[in-house]
Design a protein around this motif. Sequence first.
Motif, PDB file in Angstrom:
ATOM      1  N   ALA A 530     123.784  31.536  60.900  1.00 34.74           N
ATOM      2  CA  ALA A 530     123.890  30.179  61.431  1.00 34.74           C
ATOM      3  C   ALA A 530     123.313  30.085  62.833  1.00 34.74           C
ATOM      4  O   ALA A 530     122.573  29.147  63.157  1.00 34.74           O
ATOM      5  CB  ALA A 530     125.353  29.726  61.425  1.00 34.74           C
ATOM      6  N   VAL A 531     123.642  31.052  63.700  1.00 35.88           N
ATOM      7  CA  VAL A 531     123.164  30.977  65.075  1.00 35.88           C
ATOM      8  C   VAL A 531     121.716  31.447  65.196  1.00 35.88           C
ATOM      9  O   VAL A 531     121.034  31.119  66.174  1.00 35.88           O
ATOM     10  CB  VAL A 531     124.063  31.792  66.034  1.00 35.88           C
ATOM     11  CG1 VAL A 531     125.467  31.251  66.025  1.00 35.88           C
ATOM     12  CG2 VAL A 531     124.052  33.275  65.685  1.00 35.88           C
ATOM     13  N   ALA A 532     121.242  32.232  64.210  1.00 33.46           N
ATOM     14  CA  ALA A 532     119.857  32.695  64.260  1.00 33.46           C
ATOM     15  C   ALA A 532     118.886  31.627  63.755  1.00 33.46           C
ATOM     16  O   ALA A 532     117.691  31.674  64.046  1.00 33.46           O
ATOM     17  CB  ALA A 532     119.693  33.978  63.443  1.00 33.46           C
ATOM     18  N   SER A 533     119.408  30.674  62.988  1.00 39.09           N
ATOM     19  CA  SER A 533     118.541  29.615  62.473  1.00 39.09           C
ATOM     20  C   SER A 533     118.257  28.606  63.581  1.00 39.09           C
ATOM     21  O   SER A 533     118.833  28.641  64.664  1.00 39.09           O
ATOM     22  CB  SER A 533     119.220  28.919  61.289  1.00 39.09           C
ATOM     23  OG  SER A 533     120.419  28.294  61.720  1.00 39.09           O
ATOM     24  N   ALA A 534     117.372  27.695  63.279  1.00 42.53           N
ATOM     25  CA  ALA A 534     117.055  26.643  64.251  1.00 42.53           C
ATOM     26  C   ALA A 534     118.297  25.810  64.535  1.00 42.53           C
ATOM     27  O   ALA A 534     119.198  25.689  63.700  1.00 42.53           O
ATOM     28  CB  ALA A 534     115.934  25.757  63.709  1.00 42.53           C
ATOM     29  N   ASP A 535     118.364  25.238  65.725  1.00 38.84           N
ATOM     30  CA  ASP A 535     119.524  24.445  66.142  1.00 38.84           C
ATOM     31  C   ASP A 535     119.504  23.117  65.386  1.00 38.84           C
ATOM     32  O   ASP A 535     119.008  22.101  65.869  1.00 38.84           O
ATOM     33  CB  ASP A 535     119.475  24.220  67.652  1.00 38.84           C
ATOM     34  CG  ASP A 535     120.761  23.572  68.165  1.00 38.84           C
ATOM     35  OD1 ASP A 535     121.605  23.212  67.327  1.00 38.84           O
ATOM     36  OD2 ASP A 535     120.904  23.426  69.387  1.00 38.84           O
ATOM     37  N   THR A 536     120.062  23.163  64.151  1.00 41.48           N
ATOM     38  CA  THR A 536     120.048  21.988  63.285  1.00 41.48           C
ATOM     39  C   THR A 536     121.476  21.605  62.913  1.00 41.48           C
ATOM     40  O   THR A 536     122.426  22.344  63.133  1.00 41.48           O
ATOM     41  CB  THR A 536     119.255  22.270  62.007  1.00 41.48           C
ATOM     42  OG1 THR A 536     119.915  23.351  61.301  1.00 41.48           O
ATOM     43  CG2 THR A 536     117.824  22.685  62.313  1.00 41.48           C
ATOM     44  N   GLU A 537     121.607  20.434  62.317  1.00 39.04           N
ATOM     45  CA  GLU A 537     122.918  19.987  61.839  1.00 39.04           C
ATOM     46  C   GLU A 537     123.456  20.948  60.795  1.00 39.04           C
ATOM     47  O   GLU A 537     124.641  21.285  60.797  1.00 39.04           O
ATOM     48  CB  GLU A 537     122.776  18.578  61.249  1.00 39.04           C
ATOM     49  CG  GLU A 537     124.081  17.981  60.717  1.00 39.04           C
ATOM     50  CD  GLU A 537     125.065  17.645  61.826  1.00 39.04           C
ATOM     51  OE1 GLU A 537     126.247  17.398  61.505  1.00 39.04           O
ATOM     52  OE2 GLU A 537     124.654  17.632  63.012  1.00 39.04           O
ATOM     53  N   ARG A 538     122.595  21.406  59.892  1.00 41.78           N
ATOM     54  CA  ARG A 538     123.024  22.347  58.864  1.00 41.78           C
ATOM     55  C   ARG A 538     123.538  23.634  59.486  1.00 41.78           C
ATOM     56  O   ARG A 538     124.558  24.181  59.081  1.00 41.78           O
ATOM     57  CB  ARG A 538     121.851  22.649  57.927  1.00 41.78           C
ATOM     58  CG  ARG A 538     122.125  23.633  56.814  1.00 41.78           C
ATOM     59  CD  ARG A 538     122.919  22.969  55.710  1.00 41.78           C
ATOM     60  NE  ARG A 538     124.344  23.231  55.817  1.00 41.78           N
ATOM     61  CZ  ARG A 538     125.284  22.614  55.128  1.00 41.78           C
ATOM     62  NH1 ARG A 538     124.957  21.652  54.292  1.00 41.78           N
ATOM     63  NH2 ARG A 538     126.549  22.922  55.268  1.00 41.78           N
ATOM     64  N   GLY A 539     122.805  24.133  60.501  1.00 38.86           N
ATOM     65  CA  GLY A 539     123.223  25.354  61.171  1.00 38.86           C
ATOM     66  C   GLY A 539     124.569  25.208  61.853  1.00 38.86           C
ATOM     67  O   GLY A 539     125.406  26.121  61.798  1.00 38.86           O
ATOM     68  N   ARG A 540     124.824  24.067  62.472  1.00 37.42           N
ATOM     69  CA  ARG A 540     126.103  23.846  63.159  1.00 37.42           C
ATOM     70  C   ARG A 540     127.254  23.722  62.160  1.00 37.42           C
ATOM     71  O   ARG A 540     128.361  24.200  62.420  1.00 37.42           O
ATOM     72  CB  ARG A 540     126.007  22.605  64.043  1.00 37.42           C
ATOM     73  CG  ARG A 540     125.120  22.805  65.276  1.00 37.42           C
ATOM     74  CD  ARG A 540     124.961  21.532  66.072  1.00 37.42           C
ATOM     75  NE  ARG A 540     124.176  21.750  67.278  1.00 37.42           N
ATOM     76  CZ  ARG A 540     124.687  22.064  68.469  1.00 37.42           C
ATOM     77  NH1 ARG A 540     126.011  22.188  68.592  1.00 37.42           N
ATOM     78  NH2 ARG A 540     123.919  22.249  69.509  1.00 37.42           N
ATOM     79  N   VAL A 541     127.004  23.070  61.036  1.00 38.05           N
ATOM     80  CA  VAL A 541     128.045  22.960  60.004  1.00 38.05           C
ATOM     81  C   VAL A 541     128.382  24.336  59.444  1.00 38.05           C
ATOM     82  O   VAL A 541     129.558  24.698  59.288  1.00 38.05           O
ATOM     83  CB  VAL A 541     127.585  22.008  58.882  1.00 38.05           C
ATOM     84  CG1 VAL A 541     128.539  22.082  57.684  1.00 38.05           C
ATOM     85  CG2 VAL A 541     127.494  20.589  59.397  1.00 38.05           C
ATOM     86  N   ASP A 542     127.356  25.129  59.158  1.00 40.53           N
ATOM     87  CA  ASP A 542     127.586  26.480  58.632  1.00 40.53           C
ATOM     88  C   ASP A 542     128.321  27.341  59.654  1.00 40.53           C
ATOM     89  O   ASP A 542     129.209  28.134  59.293  1.00 40.53           O
ATOM     90  CB  ASP A 542     126.254  27.141  58.280  1.00 40.53           C
ATOM     91  CG  ASP A 542     125.600  26.497  57.077  1.00 40.53           C
ATOM     92  OD1 ASP A 542     126.299  25.779  56.328  1.00 40.53           O
ATOM     93  OD2 ASP A 542     124.382  26.696  56.888  1.00 40.53           O
ATOM     94  N   PHE A 543     127.970  27.188  60.917  1.00 42.42           N
ATOM     95  CA  PHE A 543     128.645  27.957  61.968  1.00 42.42           C
ATOM     96  C   PHE A 543     130.114  27.578  62.061  1.00 42.42           C
ATOM     97  O   PHE A 543     130.984  28.442  62.203  1.00 42.42           O
ATOM     98  CB  PHE A 543     127.948  27.716  63.309  1.00 42.42           C
ATOM     99  CG  PHE A 543     128.641  28.371  64.466  1.00 42.42           C
ATOM    100  CD1 PHE A 543     128.597  29.748  64.641  1.00 42.42           C
ATOM    101  CD2 PHE A 543     129.365  27.613  65.387  1.00 42.42           C
ATOM    102  CE1 PHE A 543     129.253  30.354  65.705  1.00 42.42           C
ATOM    103  CE2 PHE A 543     130.018  28.195  66.445  1.00 42.42           C
ATOM    104  CZ  PHE A 543     129.958  29.578  66.608  1.00 42.42           C
ATOM    105  N   ASP A 544     130.396  26.295  61.974  1.00 44.65           N
ATOM    106  CA  ASP A 544     131.788  25.826  62.049  1.00 44.65           C
ATOM    107  C   ASP A 544     132.620  26.431  60.923  1.00 44.65           C
ATOM    108  O   ASP A 544     133.721  26.945  61.148  1.00 44.65           O
ATOM    109  CB  ASP A 544     131.812  24.302  61.969  1.00 44.65           C
ATOM    110  CG  ASP A 544     133.221  23.751  61.853  1.00 44.65           C
ATOM    111  OD1 ASP A 544     133.929  23.730  62.879  1.00 44.65           O
ATOM    112  OD2 ASP A 544     133.618  23.370  60.743  1.00 44.65           O
ATOM    113  N   ARG A 545     132.115  26.391  59.715  1.00 47.83           N
ATOM    114  CA  ARG A 545     132.857  26.944  58.577  1.00 47.83           C
ATOM    115  C   ARG A 545     133.064  28.451  58.723  1.00 47.83           C
ATOM    116  O   ARG A 545     134.159  28.957  58.482  1.00 47.83           O
ATOM    117  CB  ARG A 545     132.098  26.654  57.283  1.00 47.83           C
ATOM    118  CG  ARG A 545     132.086  25.180  56.899  1.00 47.83           C
ATOM    119  CD  ARG A 545     131.204  24.959  55.685  1.00 47.83           C
ATOM    120  NE  ARG A 545     131.185  23.557  55.277  1.00 47.83           N
ATOM    121  CZ  ARG A 545     130.368  23.058  54.343  1.00 47.83           C
ATOM    122  NH1 ARG A 545     129.503  23.875  53.742  1.00 47.83           N
ATOM    123  NH2 ARG A 545     130.430  21.791  54.028  1.00 47.83           N
TER     124      ARG A 545
END
Length: 804
Positions: A530-545
């Motif tokens: 999640a943190v290695a991916s681009a700073d996107t909405e999908r990445g932030r949602v995955d990081f939160d979970r």
Amino acid sequence: MAYAYIALTIIGAWVLAFANAPLTVWLLIVALALGVVTVSQASLSVPLAIAWVVLLVIGAIFAVPPVRRRLISDRLYPRFRKVVPPMSSTEREALEAGTVWWEGELFGGRPHWKRLLSVPPPKLTPEERAFLDGPVEELCRLVDDWDITHVRRDLPPEVWAFLKRHRFFGMIIPKRYDGLEFSALAHSEVVMKLASRSVTAAVTVMVPNSLGPAELLLHYGTDAQKDYYLPRLARGEEIPCFALTGPEAGSDASAMPDYGIVARGQFEGREVIGIRLTWEKRYITLGPVATVLGLAFKLYDPERLLGGEVERGITLALIPTTTPGVVIGERHNPLDIPFQNGPNSGRDVFVPLEWIIGGKDYIGQGWRMLVERLAVGRGISLPALSTGSGKLASRATGAYARVRRQFKVPIGRFEGVEEVLARIAGQTYLMDAARTLTVAGIDLGEQPAVVSAIVKYHLTERMRLVVNDAMDIQGGSGICLGPRNFMGRGYQGLPISITVEGANILTRSLIIYGQGAIRCHPYLFKEVQAVASADTERGRVDFDRALFGHIGFFISRFARALWLSLTGGRLAFIAVRGPARRYAGQLHRLSAAFAFASELAIATLGGSLKRREKLSGRLADALSLLYLGSAAVKRFEDHGRPAEDLPLLAWACEDTIYRTEQALVGLLRNFPSRLVAAIARLVIFPFGPRARPPSDRLGADVGRLLLAPSAARDRLTAGIFVPGDRESAVGRIEHALPLVVAAESIERKLQGVGEGEGVLNPDAVLEAARAQGLISEEEANLVREARIARRAVIMVDAFAPSQF
């Protein structure tokens, strides 16, 4: 009443944490409890109102993802992006390779023993058994290891022909391509049996069936490549090698300087788009005799003839060694174990794109292809070779310790030797258990990258321990090379297995835990992705979970570790019954302890844990030992819980449990944060470390198993080559052991015979005893035969000066 509510709340919270219940379940249980209290009271008290407010606030913050993200995870996301170290493409591909199996459950601190015990014990098919009893047995009789290692410095032509005729190089190749299509178990059994006879023969067979062109073609090759090469490889018409390691790049494949340039050129009289290759490789097994060369290199397309990027990544190609420009170097000499091994190189060698393994679709996929297939091969070949050496030492050196005498007593009866014999037998039991469990997983379709690193490292290291111990017992007969010495060449070749397919130092300190933590942890890899991916909405949602799943996981590991430590693992819910249950319970406890210690290390050290190799090495030891110990339990259960094997199980498990505790003790003693280490110690070892190494009495029971023929000894050493003749070293020992054992009771009757009468000659003592009616003629003949057999065993080779 208030105290009862408090007690019930604590117990309920503990149970929920222990079970790793989701946050919604926590909130519902607490809400239910508050509701019962509210209904039971006449009016809503201030403390109860506050409790409801707190519950609602917590529920709103943590159970409603949009609120939780806005207040917590979105604020932490950029900080994590700064802390998590960037991954290279080779690191990412290595981490994503393979599958997670039993090691994942051990890593998570909640192993499901029923799931492990339900794994069917691996079994050979009738065809595989016939191959082992037929061609493999015949090959072992055909091989003369002294002639190979000292005289020819190679396998003789008739052995090479035999290997090709019986398709030893095609064990992994499907029958539709003329291969044998053997299981991982059969592959392992063949290598193990050959290793007990000749390391040179074993290595020659195992390499084409491990990481090599056949394995890569099977999974990635084009139909045309498979149809052409696989039948030829299976029949031995092509001898393969794979060139990966070079002078400047060993374990760090990303540093390889070997390259290919996409260019136009002439091939078979026509102009095509191909690759101009330049490389220099070394340590390539079968390289000096190979007819087809698998090659790893970095591919570049400066003219963009293929479109896309200039740097195309690590790519693999299959090149006939007769191709103009290919230079097959001379041979290396790997510690006088003369399997074919040597360098090769090429400069500006033009090959067509069709020679890329898998064709154009697999350009740049080479490293992923290698690490995926290495996980399987590394889990079979070297563990089999190591176990074969352990079984040979157990059977032959154990018998030698009964046959060889000092001070009129078999040396195996001395407590010092007995202690060493126990180590040999116990370690061999562990090696064979880990070997069979691993191939069982592979045959079920697993590609256990972490497990393959565990068994490669730990079984080769245990082979080193066992062979060194055997050499100590053999004494002078072990250090004098010759046809009578069955351990010398194995001792010489020990560092080879330690070095190849991932040097053991790096395997322990970087791969087992470094890769294991990312792959086996249920949330860590998701957070990293999640943190290695681009700073996107999908990445932030995955990081939160992933983040909040990780927090719940941490709380659960704390509860499990503390409860199992306080109860000594005795109250663990495990499916193991009988004598092995106590050991499974201790392994269960230590799995939870390891999981909690690992969580603390990850939480406090973060990305720097990757560089703290001493700490990650201790965590790797703990995880590995848990795998080996659980494999020992699985073996005992699969064999029907034989009572005769109980000392072996006890020694293996007590040794691994003790060493696991010591690895965790070492981790905490050297942990950078003393506060965190103190907290971890209270949770993991509330009463201090409790495990002890195997006792002297247990060691005596285990050591004695090797000193006489028995069903337990046969089970421990099953699968190795046991000669039926008296010409080979092991054959002489096998012939002598039952004779010596049978003669011992007779020889006790001879004590005192002839003393004071000047009768010193052994034959004269026998005659005197027979004349006195102490022994029969048959008994006298048995003693004579045993003495002749003993003499044949203890003799060592001597050579004329001209033979050196």
